[in-house]
Scaffold this active site. Structure first.
Site, PDB file in Angstrom:
ATOM      1  N   TYR A 141      -9.492  -3.741 -12.279  1.00 42.85           N
ATOM      2  CA  TYR A 141      -8.337  -4.218 -11.520  1.00 42.85           C
ATOM      3  C   TYR A 141      -7.487  -3.061 -10.989  1.00 42.85           C
ATOM      4  O   TYR A 141      -6.809  -3.211  -9.984  1.00 42.85           O
ATOM      5  CB  TYR A 141      -7.450  -5.103 -12.398  1.00 42.85           C
ATOM      6  CG  TYR A 141      -7.786  -6.577 -12.358  1.00 42.85           C
ATOM      7  CD1 TYR A 141      -9.078  -7.028 -12.602  1.00 42.85           C
ATOM      8  CD2 TYR A 141      -6.784  -7.513 -12.104  1.00 42.85           C
ATOM      9  CE1 TYR A 141      -9.366  -8.378 -12.590  1.00 42.85           C
ATOM     10  CE2 TYR A 141      -7.069  -8.874 -12.089  1.00 42.85           C
ATOM     11  CZ  TYR A 141      -8.355  -9.292 -12.325  1.00 42.85           C
ATOM     12  OH  TYR A 141      -8.639 -10.640 -12.315  1.00 42.85           O
ATOM     13  N   LYS A 192     -20.357  -5.349 -21.607  1.00 40.68           N
ATOM     14  CA  LYS A 192     -21.653  -5.356 -20.927  1.00 40.68           C
ATOM     15  C   LYS A 192     -22.256  -3.979 -21.199  1.00 40.68           C
ATOM     16  O   LYS A 192     -22.591  -3.223 -20.267  1.00 40.68           O
ATOM     17  CB  LYS A 192     -21.436  -5.648 -19.430  1.00 40.68           C
ATOM     18  CG  LYS A 192     -22.712  -5.927 -18.656  1.00 40.68           C
ATOM     19  CD  LYS A 192     -23.400  -7.238 -18.984  1.00 40.68           C
ATOM     20  CE  LYS A 192     -24.750  -7.328 -18.303  1.00 40.68           C
ATOM     21  NZ  LYS A 192     -25.532  -8.526 -18.718  1.00 40.68           N
ATOM     22  N   ASP A 224     -22.323 -12.107 -20.491  1.00 43.12           N
ATOM     23  CA  ASP A 224     -23.086 -13.267 -20.000  1.00 43.12           C
ATOM     24  C   ASP A 224     -23.377 -14.236 -21.146  1.00 43.12           C
ATOM     25  O   ASP A 224     -23.200 -15.455 -21.028  1.00 43.12           O
ATOM     26  CB  ASP A 224     -24.372 -12.828 -19.281  1.00 43.12           C
ATOM     27  CG  ASP A 224     -25.187 -11.796 -20.044  1.00 43.12           C
ATOM     28  OD1 ASP A 224     -24.698 -11.277 -21.065  1.00 43.12           O
ATOM     29  OD2 ASP A 224     -26.320 -11.500 -19.626  1.00 43.12           O
ATOM     30  N   ASP A 248     -10.349 -12.269 -17.469  1.00 40.07           N
ATOM     31  CA  ASP A 248      -9.908 -13.181 -16.407  1.00 40.07           C
ATOM     32  C   ASP A 248     -10.871 -14.367 -16.330  1.00 40.07           C
ATOM     33  O   ASP A 248     -10.457 -15.532 -16.308  1.00 40.07           O
ATOM     34  CB  ASP A 248      -9.871 -12.424 -15.073  1.00 40.07           C
ATOM     35  CG  ASP A 248      -9.457 -13.316 -13.916  1.00 40.07           C
ATOM     36  OD1 ASP A 248      -8.493 -14.084 -14.096  1.00 40.07           O
ATOM     37  OD2 ASP A 248     -10.097 -13.265 -12.854  1.00 40.07           O
ATOM     38  N   ASP A 252     -10.464 -18.526 -18.123  1.00 43.87           N
ATOM     39  CA  ASP A 252     -10.504 -19.779 -17.353  1.00 43.87           C
ATOM     40  C   ASP A 252     -11.549 -20.723 -17.948  1.00 43.87           C
ATOM     41  O   ASP A 252     -11.339 -21.938 -18.050  1.00 43.87           O
ATOM     42  CB  ASP A 252     -10.850 -19.516 -15.886  1.00 43.87           C
ATOM     43  CG  ASP A 252      -9.618 -19.321 -15.015  1.00 43.87           C
ATOM     44  OD1 ASP A 252      -8.585 -18.885 -15.556  1.00 43.87           O
ATOM     45  OD2 ASP A 252      -9.684 -19.595 -13.800  1.00 43.87           O
TER      46      ASP A 252
HETATM   47  C1  IPM Z   1      -4.784 -14.536 -13.929  1.00 48.81           C
HETATM   48  C2  IPM Z   1      -4.909 -14.628 -12.434  1.00 48.81           C
HETATM   49  C3  IPM Z   1      -4.571 -13.275 -11.850  1.00 48.81           C
HETATM   50  C4  IPM Z   1      -5.582 -12.275 -12.375  1.00 48.81           C
HETATM   51  C5  IPM Z   1      -4.472 -13.229 -10.317  1.00 48.81           C
HETATM   52  C6  IPM Z   1      -3.523 -14.266  -9.788  1.00 48.81           C
HETATM   53  C7  IPM Z   1      -4.102 -11.855  -9.824  1.00 48.81           C
HETATM   54  O1  IPM Z   1      -6.165 -15.076 -12.073  1.00 48.81           O
HETATM   55  O2  IPM Z   1      -3.685 -14.188 -14.415  1.00 48.81           O
HETATM   56  O3  IPM Z   1      -5.769 -14.799 -14.619  1.00 48.81           O
HETATM   57  O4  IPM Z   1      -6.675 -12.159 -11.810  1.00 48.81           O
HETATM   58  O5  IPM Z   1      -5.271 -11.597 -13.356  1.00 48.81           O
HETATM   59 MG    MG Z   2      -7.373 -15.707 -13.733  1.00 50.04          MG
END
Ligand code: IPM
Ligand code: MG
Length: 358
Positions: A141, A192, A224, A248, A252
């Site tokens: 990032y 990884k 993975d 990230d 999710d």
């Molecule tokens: C998160 C989001 C952010 C990230 C974006 C909005 C920059 O997806 O906080 O997970 O990728 O960190």
């Molecule tokens: Mg995110």
């Protein structure tokens, strides 16, 4: 001495959900003796519209002076065409970097009341309680060099850099081991290392730091496989620690195990425990302004703030109990509603949590 809390509502559903969290904080202040002062500022798309950039200096100054920050969400279709360097997301990334918020804690907990909302079978997810510890200010990032360049052939090439220094890995490792120590005493480090040297070093440093925590069991998993295991048998995990980008993605994925991303809070902490707190869902422009958003993730982010930055664990428990109670009472926003439950909007849900504080 009273603590300063900076409120950053942001874009999309941000202002609606944050309004409920502010109601909660104000009630804790006025009714339960929480010694805080609240300030508010612009970030993200709203800040771009008002000032030309996603993270105005005035906001950054207030953020630096505050003891904790509550953020709603940033971004939306309106700003998607902008150059990547001034998109709303840069406001969030800028805050993380400027405040050195390197440790991102993302719990994925399944409320038993919501087991039906998960797309997985309930025996696979019932009782789920994972803490994802994501490194937040390094890795691909932020690595340099980065950009889009033109090759001699005239073809364009995009490039980013995945870098981690030993000290960056060490400090996120300690956060993960300390948290595991207070929970199930297991850490799974995700990398990884079979392909990327950077995460070969990650694995080596994790192992070295892990040796200082003999009471915590450390395992390693390739990313993975980790993604697969999260959907196959998520209850094998206690604490997962990983890089910025893997975290990230996996967070999710873990969030969805719980049925709704609208339930999950997060904390981003610096070395002193100062933190920014936000729901892990985004700005959900499709439902913005309709009063349908689920404010619980933001209200639970307030609970994390009470626990990690304000040293008020009893008040954090009180907020979490209140959320539990409204779920037991059958109240549900549209994202988590199921048969026989009472559907309510954002404001009514917020009011119910506040009323359930006791
Ligand atoms: C998160 C989001 C952010 C990230 C974006 C909005 C920059 O997806 O906080 O997970 O990728 O960190
Ligand atoms: Mg995110």
């Amino acid at each position: 001495m009273s603590k300063n809390i900076l409120i950053l509502p942001g874009d999309g559903i941000g202002p609606e959900i944050v309004a409920e969290a502010v109601k909660l904080l104000a009630t804790l202040r006025d009714g339960f003796g929480l010694d805080i002062e609240l300030d508010e500022a612009l970030v993200g798309g709203g800040a771009i519209d008002a000032t030309g950039g996603p993270l105005p200096d005035a906001t950054l100054e207030l953020a630096k002076e505050s003891d904790a920050i509550l953020l709603g969400a940033v971004g939306g279709p309106k700003w998607e065409g902008l150059d990547i360097s001034i998109r709303p997301e840069k406001g969030l990334l800028g805050l993380r970097a400027a405040l050195n918020l390197f440790a991102n804690l993302r719990p994925a907990m399944l409320y038993p009341q919501l087991a039906e909302a998960s797309s997985l079978k309930s025996d696979i997810v019932a009782g789920l309680d994972i803490m994802i510890v994501r490194e937040l200010t390094g890795g691909i990032y932020f690595g340099q060099p980065r950009g889009i360049r033109e090759l001699d052939s005239g073809e364009r090439q995009g490039f980013n850099t995945l870098v981690y220094s030993e000290s960056e890995i060490e400090r996120i490792a300690r956060v993960a081991f300390d948290i595991a120590n207070k929970r199930g005493k297991r850490v799974c480090s995700v990398d990884k290392a079979n392909v990327l040297e950077c995460t070969e070093l990650w694995r080596e440093v994790m192992t070295r730091v892990g040796a200082e925590y003999p009471e915590v069991a450390l395992s390693h998993m390739y990313v993975d496989n980790a993604a697969m295991q999260l959907v196959k048998w998520p209850k094998q995990f206690d604490v997962m620690v990983t890089t910025n980008m893997f975290g990230d993605i996996l967070s999710d994925c873990a969030a969805m195990l719980t049925g709704s991303i609208g339930m999950l809070p997060s904390a981003s902490l610096d070395e002193q425990g100062k933190g920014m707190y936000e729901p892990i869902h985004g700005s959900a422009p499709d439902i913005a302004g309709k009063g349908e958003a689920n404010p619980l993730a933001t209200m639970l982010s307030v609970a994390m703030m009470l626990r990690y930055s304000l040293d008020e664990p009893a008040m954090a428990d009180r907020v979490e109990r209140a959320v539990d109670k409204v779920l037991n009472d059958g109240l549900r926003t549209p994202d988590i509603v199921s048969e026989g439950m009472t559907e309510v909007g954002c404001e009514a849900m917020g009011d119910a949590v506040v009323a359930a504080l006791g």
